[in-house]
Motif scaffolding. Structure first.
Motif, mmCIF file in Angstrom:
data_model
loop_
_atom_site.group_PDB
_atom_site.id
_atom_site.type_symbol
_atom_site.label_atom_id
_atom_site.label_comp_id
_atom_site.label_asym_id
_atom_site.label_seq_id
_atom_site.Cartn_x
_atom_site.Cartn_y
_atom_site.Cartn_z
ATOM 1 N N PRO A 97 0.820 -1.219 0.000
ATOM 2 C CA PRO A 97 0.000 0.000 0.000
ATOM 3 C C PRO A 97 0.853 1.268 0.000
ATOM 4 N N VAL A 98 0.183 2.379 -0.398
ATOM 5 C CA VAL A 98 0.877 3.647 -0.605
ATOM 6 C C VAL A 98 0.580 4.582 0.569
ATOM 7 N N LYS A 99 1.583 5.279 0.993
ATOM 8 C CA LYS A 99 1.390 6.217 2.105
ATOM 9 C C LYS A 99 0.681 7.477 1.636
ATOM 10 N N GLU A 100 -0.132 7.987 2.483
ATOM 11 C CA GLU A 100 -0.873 9.218 2.204
ATOM 12 C C GLU A 100 0.101 10.349 1.928
ATOM 13 N N GLY A 101 -0.249 11.160 0.905
ATOM 14 C CA GLY A 101 0.618 12.270 0.523
ATOM 15 C C GLY A 101 1.590 11.931 -0.583
ATOM 16 N N THR A 102 1.653 10.671 -0.981
ATOM 17 C CA THR A 102 2.565 10.241 -2.044
ATOM 18 C C THR A 102 1.929 10.496 -3.414
ATOM 19 N N ASP A 103 2.765 10.775 -4.416
ATOM 20 C CA ASP A 103 2.297 10.864 -5.799
ATOM 21 C C ASP A 103 2.262 9.451 -6.384
ATOM 22 N N VAL A 104 1.121 9.110 -6.976
ATOM 23 C CA VAL A 104 0.922 7.761 -7.503
ATOM 24 C C VAL A 104 0.595 7.855 -8.985
ATOM 25 N N THR A 105 1.192 6.947 -9.756
ATOM 26 C CA THR A 105 0.889 6.837 -11.179
ATOM 27 C C THR A 105 0.376 5.440 -11.461
ATOM 28 N N LEU A 106 -0.838 5.367 -11.992
ATOM 29 C CA LEU A 106 -1.423 4.092 -12.412
ATOM 30 C C LEU A 106 -1.322 4.000 -13.937
ATOM 31 N N ARG A 107 -0.959 2.823 -14.400
ATOM 32 C CA ARG A 107 -0.760 2.606 -15.831
ATOM 33 C C ARG A 107 -1.747 1.545 -16.324
ATOM 34 N N CYS A 108 -2.397 1.859 -17.422
ATOM 35 C CA CYS A 108 -3.337 0.915 -18.037
ATOM 36 C C CYS A 108 -2.574 0.133 -19.109
ATOM 37 N N ASP A 109 -2.085 -1.036 -18.720
ATOM 38 C CA ASP A 109 -1.367 -1.885 -19.676
ATOM 39 C C ASP A 109 -2.365 -2.578 -20.578
ATOM 40 N N SER A 110 -2.113 -2.558 -21.863
ATOM 41 C CA SER A 110 -3.057 -3.150 -22.806
ATOM 42 C C SER A 110 -2.310 -4.003 -23.824
ATOM 43 N N SER A 111 -2.995 -5.053 -24.226
ATOM 44 C CA SER A 111 -2.544 -5.884 -25.334
ATOM 45 C C SER A 111 -3.663 -5.875 -26.357
ATOM 46 N N ALA A 112 -3.396 -5.318 -27.520
ATOM 47 C CA ALA A 112 -4.465 -5.141 -28.514
ATOM 48 C C ALA A 112 -3.855 -5.020 -29.896
ATOM 49 N N ARG A 113 -4.663 -5.358 -30.889
ATOM 50 C CA ARG A 113 -4.283 -5.136 -32.284
ATOM 51 C C ARG A 113 -5.549 -4.761 -33.045
#
Length: 787
Positions: free
Chosen positions: A369-385
């Protein structure tokens, strides 16, 4: 005497008188003989050189003799004139009549031609040439008839004879080929050769010179493809003039495929529809079988159309692909089932168009888990054609909008959350779309660690104090991680001091303090909690007030219970600073019927206490009342300071139907007058809460279904107006496919808020938390009253 006989007689006498001495047997045996081969039934030419020994000399006469016969069978007389005007004379009726002397331009090539040679013509012929001045010359020729060998016989490598009208083989292309041809007899010794398409391929005899049987073994280390659908010839001949004795044998050659090709263009395949793919092969005999493989495994249950000729095979497969087939090898394999190892294949890497397969990942470098006040980046990984061209982000089922000031930045497949707070915790999902469709990811649980804070509803509380009695206070905090440490302080007019020497019991996020104040100058208590993230910023406050008796309950209602009996529900009043409980007392006030002849002056019966019930909430269910009798119900609250005054009184209570005697009322303890203790209503409360929760859920489902039905019946124009007023539900609500149960529940609550059901949910919440919103049934009896 005939005129033609005279020259013959003259020649005979001249020949007998002049050369009789030269034709003796001794002379003939000493002449060399040249062997000339003749073929029965064909013409043969016997040479005789008539060139004069002296150039100035002239040819005069030619005589042909056979064997030891002294009379010539044929003569040519050139006396008295040029050679071209010489007279021909056949002395024999048979052989002579079939003979004719040919004068060539070159005298050395003069010859006697015998037509249609017979078996009796075989023998030794002598040619005598007379000149004017030179001596006579004699040439001896041995005419021998040619004898052809027997018809050729052909054998295979196992020594088995290949009968006529049968084929040799089968032979495998590229493998060894062996055939043996044999003849017997023949004069002169015959030749034995192998031919293919009139081309000599083997002319070497493999038997000895003295062998009566002549053998030629044909061996080819690699059977060529050119032998397919052809034949070989074994030719035997004792003489070129006799021709060949020929045996023709067809050969069977098995061919492996020499070409296989997937001829359909390698276009992008879609998972939504089947795609026809064609493969062609040629060069195989018998025709090759075509099989299809995908990722090394045979494709089964596919529709395949085939076209087959003698050497060509075509196959069309209706290919249904899935997303996992992308990048896999599609193989078309041509195989000759009669040719071990005779297979050939063509392969291609296929490319499949499919909707995105997405998942949410936490950016590297940040641990969960992430501590409050931290900057978080979520990435949407995709496999598509093909690659996705659109992304959307959702938090707990709600569309995440761009909020730069709030630090929420959803940009394509990246969601950046600046200085996250507790409210940022929850389930995040992303939606990606391409030309093949769109897909939602499974929810990603973002857990945020934060310092302790007071649990909602426990921030500021009032605590009553009773003189000379210990103070018991509970502090409730909320934190992640839940392992916390507590400390207490108290506030007086002189300052803030730590609580020392008090008894404190901690259990998770709850700290219970047993405190004996050493001074009466205490305004409040403060509860502080600390975990690995940090210390609580604002304490939980407990204001100390003198304890009072509780307020009386209010808004009490009486109604029929759903499972029989009666229900009493009230709203709790102020607790006076101490823990309060609620008491319900039931009295039987039925007026007894007087005996005959007895009268009474009182219009009221004497009250008789049936039982008393105790509960933490002012809600009770009664099951022990009898129909036809009259009861009085009283409800009040009590704490350590005393009971509320005045109690709530519900007089003249009657039940309409028989209540089963074996049904238990849901109380903790039941006492009769004179017994110790109080009745308990906790079981009553549990059943009521469960029933109310089920009723609330059914109510929400009914309202949502009604709203959806109304929305679906809107006219197209109304639908367009609705679209212009707000965003579509697709933009605001995420599909629940693949989401957890908790995610679906929150989505349902969100839909309820979208349809204006927030008020209903608030009402349900109040139903569960407090008894003042218990909903009476529609078929409520006339005893439904509020006091």
């Amino acid at each position: 005497m005939p005129r033609e006989i005279v020259p013959k007689i003259a020649i005979v006498f001249w020949f007998a008188a002049s050369v009789a001495c030269l034709d003796t047997p001794e002379f003939q045996r000493n002449l060399p003989a040249k062997v000339i081969w003749g073929v029965l039934g064909k013409d043969v030419e016997l040479p005789c050189d008539i060139t004069p020994p002296i150039p100035s000399d002239n040819f005069k006469m030619v005589f042909w003799f056979k064997d030891t016969d002294g009379m010539p069978l044929y003569s040519l007389d050139a006396r008295g004139g040029p050679l071209g005007e010489a007279s021909h004379l056949a002395m024999s009726d048979d052989l002579g009549s079939r003979s004719y002397f040919i004068k060539d331009e070159q005298p050395s090539k003069a010859r006697l031609r015998i037509r249609n040679v017979t078996i009796h013509d075989e023998g030794v012929f002598r040619c005598r040439v007379d000149f004017d001045n030179s001596p006579t010359r004699n040439f001896q020729v041995n005419l021998t008839l040619v004898v052809q060998p027997s018809a050729p016989r052909i054998f295979n490598a196992e020594g088995n004879e290949i009968k006529r009208n049968s084929s040799a083989g089968p032979f495998l292309e590229g493998d060894e080929l062996f055939l043996s041809c044999q003849v017997t007899g023949g004069r002169p010794r015959p030749s034995l050769t192998w031919w293919h398409n009139n081309t000599l391929i083997d002319g070497v005899v493999d038997s000895s010179e003295t062998s009566f049987t002549i053998v030629n073994q044909l061996t080819r280390r690699h059977t060529p493809r050119s032998f397919w659908k052809s034949h070989l010839e074994c030719r035997a001949s004792s003489s070129a003039i006799a021709g060949d004795v020929v045996r023709v044998v067809p050969i069977v050659v098995l061919l492996k495929p020499n070409k296989v090709k997937i001829v359909t263009p390698n276009d992008l395949l879609s998972i939504h529809k089947p795609q026809n793919v064609k493969c062609e092969t040629s060069g195989s005999y018998p025709p090759a079988k075509l099989t299809w493989l995908l990722d090394g495994k045979p494709i089964r249950n596919a529709v395949v159309t085939e076209e087959v000729t003698d050497s060509f095979t075509g196959s069309i497969i209706s290919l249904n692909v899935v997303a996992d087939n992308d990048g896999k090898d599609l193989v078309c394999r041509a195989n000759n089932p009669r040719f071990p190892g005779g297979s050939l294949e063509d392969r291609r890497q296929i490319h499949v168009a499919y909707p995105p397969k997405v998942s949410v990942k936490l950016d590297s470098g940040v641990n969960s888990p992430v501590k409050e006040g931290t900057d978080v980046t979520l990435r949407c990984d995709s496999s598509a054609r093909p690659s996705p061209y659109g992304y959307r982000w959702y938090h707990d089922g709600h569309l995440v909008a761009l909020n730069e000031s709030g630090g929420v930045l959803p940009i394509d497949h990246i969601l950046t959350l600046k200085s996250i707070q507790k409210k940022s915790q929850g389930q995040y999902a992303c939606f990606a779309t391409n030309t093949e469709g769109g897909s939602y990811s499974s929810p990603f649980d973002l857990i945020i660690q934060y310092a302790p804070r007071c649990k909602k509803g426990y921030e500021v509380m009032r605590v009553g104090i009773v003189k000379h009695e210990p103070l018991v206070v509970q502090c409730h905090v909320d934190s992640i991680p839940e392992d916390v440490r507590f400390s207490w302080t108290y506030n007086t007019s002189k300052g803030v001091f730590p609580v020392l020497g008090a008894k404190m019991h901690n259990n998770g996020g709850v700290s219970t303090l047993h405190f004996n104040p050493s001074t009466e100058d205490i305004d409040s208590l403060s509860c502080w909690a600390t975990n690995d993230v940090g210390k609580q910023e604002q304490p939980c406050l407990f204001y100390i007030i003198p304890a009072e008796t509780p307020e009386s309950p209010r808004h009490c209602i009486l109604r029929n219970a759903s499972h029989g009996g009666l229900e009493v529900a009230c709203v709790a009043g102020a607790d006076g600073g101490l823990h309060q409980s609620f008491v319900l007392e039931v009295n039987d006030v039925t007026i007894p019927s007087p005996p005959p002849g007895v009268t009474t002056l009182s219009d009221q019966g004497e009250a008789k206490l049936l039982y008393r019930a105790l509960g933490d909430k002012p809600m009770f269910r009664l099951h022990s009342l009898h129909p036809g009798r009259e009861y009085q119900i009283m409800v009040y609250a009590e704490n350590a300071k005393g009971r509320s005054e005045p109690p709530v009184l519900l007089p003249s209570v009657r039940v309409e139907a028989e209540i089963p005697a074996d049904t238990l009322h849901e109380t903790d303890t039941t006492t009769r007058p004179g017994s110790e203790g109080y009745p308990s209503s906790r079981q009553n409360l549990t059943v009521i809460l469960v029933a109310l929760t089920a009723a609330a859920v059914l109510l929400i489902v009914g309202i949502v279904a009604t709203a959806v039905t109304i929305a679906c019946r809107k006219t197209p124009a109304a639908a367009r107006r609705q679209t212009t007023r707000r965003k579509s539900s697709d933009d605001l609500e995420m599909s629940e496919a693949g989401f957890s149960e908790g995610f679906q529940r929150r989505s349902a609550q969100y839909r309820a808020s979208m349809y204006g059901l927030q008020e209903t949910e608030d009402r349900i919440s109040r139903l569960i938390d407090g008894p003042d919103l218990i909903l009476a049934p529609v078929s409520f009896s006339q005893q439904n009253s509020e006091y």
